[in-house]
Design a protein around this motif. Structure first.
Motif, PDB file in Angstrom:
ATOM      1  N   ASP A  64      -3.333  15.791  33.852  1.00 16.91           N
ATOM      2  CA  ASP A  64      -2.261  15.542  34.806  1.00 16.91           C
ATOM      3  C   ASP A  64      -2.271  16.617  35.882  1.00 16.91           C
ATOM      4  OD1 ASP A  64       0.151  14.802  36.066  1.00 16.91           O
ATOM      5  OD2 ASP A  64       1.377  15.877  34.599  1.00 16.91           O
ATOM      6  N   ASN A  66       0.677  18.000  38.039  1.00 18.60           N
ATOM      7  CA  ASN A  66       2.130  17.916  38.120  1.00 18.60           C
ATOM      8  C   ASN A  66       2.619  18.515  39.437  1.00 18.60           C
ATOM      9  OD1 ASN A  66       4.988  19.305  37.467  1.00 18.60           O
ATOM     10  ND2 ASN A  66       4.705  17.528  36.130  1.00 18.60           N
ATOM     11  N   ASN A 105       2.709   9.811  32.228  1.00 15.27           N
ATOM     12  CA  ASN A 105       2.830  11.173  31.699  1.00 15.27           C
ATOM     13  C   ASN A 105       1.560  11.616  30.969  1.00 15.27           C
ATOM     14  OD1 ASN A 105       3.349  10.995  28.501  1.00 15.27           O
ATOM     15  ND2 ASN A 105       4.240   9.208  29.527  1.00 15.27           N
ATOM     16  N   LYS A 122       8.253  10.204  23.603  1.00  9.18           N
ATOM     17  CA  LYS A 122       9.349   9.972  24.537  1.00  9.18           C
ATOM     18  C   LYS A 122      10.608   9.463  23.829  1.00  9.18           C
ATOM     19  CE  LYS A 122       7.263  11.328  28.223  1.00  9.18           C
ATOM     20  NZ  LYS A 122       7.641  12.621  28.818  1.00  9.18           N
ATOM     21  N   THR A 200       6.903  15.594  38.621  1.00  8.15           N
ATOM     22  CA  THR A 200       6.333  14.285  38.356  1.00  8.15           C
ATOM     23  C   THR A 200       4.819  14.369  38.475  1.00  8.15           C
ATOM     24  OG1 THR A 200       6.537  11.912  38.825  1.00  8.15           O
ATOM     25  CG2 THR A 200       6.404  13.388  40.730  1.00  8.15           C
ATOM     26  N   GLN A 201       4.144  13.299  38.111  1.00  2.68           N
ATOM     27  CA  GLN A 201       2.686  13.281  38.115  1.00  2.68           C
ATOM     28  C   GLN A 201       2.166  12.814  39.475  1.00  2.68           C
ATOM     29  OE1 GLN A 201       4.546  11.268  35.886  1.00  2.68           O
ATOM     30  NE2 GLN A 201       4.716  12.922  34.410  1.00  2.68           N
TER      31      GLN A 201
END
Length: 230
Positions: A64, A66, A105, A122, A200-201
């Motif tokens: 990821d 971020n 995510n 999650k 966020t990604q």
């Protein structure tokens, strides 16, 4: 000096020891890491190429990128939808929504973590709110008594709150529900002239468009790296 923190909560879900590499030098070696079958992750600024090269040599891979945003201006909209703070009776419905709502995510993007486990993470993340272990506020939005979205928030300090999780039921996306919840949070969880922060990604273009449209400003970007060591 290397700093490696054990994450017992995540270990229980993943089924093997999980660690976060919090601080490390660019001379980090394999024998500096915990032994045995483990999952270890870390986050570094995108401009720190030396640390990136060090981690990749050890077997870490980027899952990821971020990006961090912040907002210090009030969102001026009139809440027209049914918004309120969550209560204990909402937990089961919110768990289901959380388990199905996320796909960008780092857990869902990691090929070494199953979708089942990623969804469970999650779901339990939301569960921790109701156990009093994570988050200060949970805002929900309803349609005909059905929860269509939620916003989980952390209190960083007296003047700053952090969006920890935000999710909208898939069939209700694109209707401005996220904007409604963020506006509600600004009005009800912040003091005057406070700040909202969110990460966020980079692959999550709908979220980036949302935050940009709401006048959030990007502050920083980081690589998130995972390694599954056997």
């Amino acid at each position: 000096m290397n700093k490696i923190i054990s994450d017992k909560w995540l270990s229980n879900i993943v089924g093997k020891p999980v660690y976060e590499l919090k601080e490390f030098e660019t001379n980090l070696k394999q024998n500096d890491l915990p032994s045995g079958e483990i999952f270890i992750w870390t986050k570094i600024p995108v401009d720190n190429i030396d640390k990136l090269v060090c981690l990749q040599k050890l077997g870490f891979y980027i899952v990821d990128t971020n990006v961090q945003f912040s907002l210090s201006d009030k969102i001026s909209i009139k809440n027209k939808l049914n918004l309120r703070f969550a209560n204990s009776s909402d937990e089961s419905e919110l768990r289901v929504l959380a388990s199905n709502a996320f796909k960008y995510n780092r857990f869902n993007k990691d090929p070494n973590i199953s979708n089942e486990i990623a969804s469970k993470i999650k779901e339990e993340w939301v569960g921790n709110f109701f156990l009093g272990k994570r988050g200060k506020w949970m805002i929900i939005i309803e349609d005909n008594s059905n929860i269509t979205g939620f916003l989980q928030l952390i209190s960083k300090n007296q003047n700053t709150i952090v969006i920890d999780l935000i999710a909208i039921d898939e069939k209700n996306r694109g209707k401005g529900l996220a904007k409604e919840m963020i506006s509600y949070a600004y009005e009800n969880c912040l003091k005057k002239d406070g700040t909202i922060e969110v990460g966020t990604q980079i692959a999550n273009t709908p979220s980036i468009k949302l935050y940009s449209k709401l006048s959030f400003h990007m502050n920083s970007a980081s690589y998130v790296l995972h390694m599954h060591k056997k």
